[in-house]
Design a protein around this motif. Structure first.
Motif, PDB file in Angstrom:
ATOM      1  N   VAL A   5       0.859  -1.192   0.000  1.00  0.00           N
ATOM      2  CA  VAL A   5       0.000   0.000   0.000  1.00  0.00           C
ATOM      3  C   VAL A   5       0.893   1.239   0.000  1.00  0.00           C
ATOM      4  CG1 VAL A   5      -1.601   1.386   1.370  1.00  0.00           C
ATOM      5  CG2 VAL A   5      -1.968  -1.069   1.152  1.00  0.00           C
ATOM      6  N   GLY A  12      -7.648   6.343   3.164  1.00  0.00           N
ATOM      7  CA  GLY A  12      -8.302   5.721   4.315  1.00  0.00           C
ATOM      8  C   GLY A  12      -9.781   5.434   4.138  1.00  0.00           C
ATOM      9  N   ALA A  15     -12.186   0.715   1.627  1.00  0.00           N
ATOM     10  CA  ALA A  15     -12.704  -0.216   0.611  1.00  0.00           C
ATOM     11  C   ALA A  15     -11.899  -1.519   0.588  1.00  0.00           C
ATOM     12  CB  ALA A  15     -12.688   0.444  -0.762  1.00  0.00           C
ATOM     13  N   CYS A  16     -10.588  -1.417   0.749  1.00  0.00           N
ATOM     14  CA  CYS A  16      -9.759  -2.633   0.720  1.00  0.00           C
ATOM     15  C   CYS A  16     -10.052  -3.517   1.923  1.00  0.00           C
ATOM     16  CB  CYS A  16      -8.280  -2.261   0.669  1.00  0.00           C
ATOM     17  SG  CYS A  16      -7.737  -1.189   2.017  1.00  0.00           S
ATOM     18  N   LEU A  26      -7.198  -1.035   8.794  1.00  0.00           N
ATOM     19  CA  LEU A  26      -6.965   0.404   8.882  1.00  0.00           C
ATOM     20  C   LEU A  26      -6.270   0.719  10.197  1.00  0.00           C
ATOM     21  CD1 LEU A  26     -10.172   2.247   7.575  1.00  0.00           C
ATOM     22  CD2 LEU A  26      -7.910   2.226   6.533  1.00  0.00           C
ATOM     23  N   ALA A  31      -4.447   2.388   5.296  1.00  0.00           N
ATOM     24  CA  ALA A  31      -4.486   0.931   5.169  1.00  0.00           C
ATOM     25  C   ALA A  31      -3.124   0.336   5.492  1.00  0.00           C
ATOM     26  CB  ALA A  31      -4.899   0.559   3.756  1.00  0.00           C
ATOM     27  N   CYS A  50      -9.736  -0.044  -4.826  1.00  0.00           N
ATOM     28  CA  CYS A  50      -9.124   1.180  -4.281  1.00  0.00           C
ATOM     29  C   CYS A  50      -9.333   2.346  -5.237  1.00  0.00           C
ATOM     30  CB  CYS A  50      -7.632   0.956  -4.050  1.00  0.00           C
ATOM     31  SG  CYS A  50      -6.816   2.432  -3.410  1.00  0.00           S
ATOM     32  N   VAL A  52      -7.985   5.233  -5.372  1.00  0.00           N
ATOM     33  CA  VAL A  52      -6.817   6.066  -5.707  1.00  0.00           C
ATOM     34  C   VAL A  52      -5.614   5.218  -6.156  1.00  0.00           C
ATOM     35  CG1 VAL A  52      -7.491   8.001  -4.236  1.00  0.00           C
ATOM     36  CG2 VAL A  52      -6.138   6.136  -3.259  1.00  0.00           C
ATOM     37  N   ALA A  54      -3.868   2.933  -4.734  1.00  0.00           N
ATOM     38  CA  ALA A  54      -2.758   2.928  -3.770  1.00  0.00           C
ATOM     39  C   ALA A  54      -2.201   1.522  -3.534  1.00  0.00           C
ATOM     40  CB  ALA A  54      -3.223   3.524  -2.443  1.00  0.00           C
ATOM     41  N   ILE A  55      -2.933   0.512  -4.035  1.00  0.00           N
ATOM     42  CA  ILE A  55      -2.530  -0.878  -3.781  1.00  0.00           C
ATOM     43  C   ILE A  55      -1.796  -1.441  -4.991  1.00  0.00           C
ATOM     44  CG2 ILE A  55      -3.366  -3.222  -3.314  1.00  0.00           C
ATOM     45  CD1 ILE A  55      -5.806  -1.848  -1.939  1.00  0.00           C
TER      46      ILE A  55
HETATM   47 FE1  SF4 Z   1      -9.037   3.044   0.561  1.00  0.00          FE
HETATM   48 FE2  SF4 Z   1      -7.122   2.359  -1.151  1.00  0.00          FE
HETATM   49 FE3  SF4 Z   1      -6.460   3.276   1.260  1.00  0.00          FE
HETATM   50 FE4  SF4 Z   1      -7.563   0.874   1.022  1.00  0.00          FE
HETATM   51  S1  SF4 Z   1      -5.545   1.512   0.211  1.00  0.00           S
HETATM   52  S2  SF4 Z   1      -8.126   2.434   2.530  1.00  0.00           S
HETATM   53  S3  SF4 Z   1      -8.985   1.171  -0.680  1.00  0.00           S
HETATM   54  S4  SF4 Z   1      -7.511   4.397  -0.341  1.00  0.00           S
END
Ligand code: SF4
Length: 59
Positions: A5, A12, A15-16, A26, A31, A50, A52, A54-55
């Motif tokens: 991540v 935050g 969704a993941c 979280l 995450a 996700c 954005v 980020a994963i």
């Molecule tokens: Fe949301 Fe992506 Fe962060 Fe997971 S990694 S909490 S899906 S923004």
């Protein structure tokens, strides 16, 4: 596969965590990856969920 991540990108949203609670949690509004090496397919789904991107998943 390896799961990462990017905490700079993570907003935050959670969704993941909803998609793949075995792998993500979280912490302090970001995450965290609980299992960095995994074969659980839901990790990929979380990557797709996700908002954005980020994963990152490495095969
Ligand atoms: Fe949301 Fe992506 Fe962060 Fe997971 S990694 S909490 S899906 S923004």
């Amino acid at each position: 596969m390896k799961v990462k991540v990017d905490k700079e990108k993570c907003v935050g949203c959670g969704a993941c965590v909803v998609t793949c609670p075995e792998i993500f949690e979280l912490k302090d509004g970001k995450a965290e990856v609980k299992e960095k090496e995994t074969d659980k397919e839901c990790a990929k789904d979380a990557g797709g969920a996700c908002p954005v991107n980020a994963i990152s998943i490495e095969e």
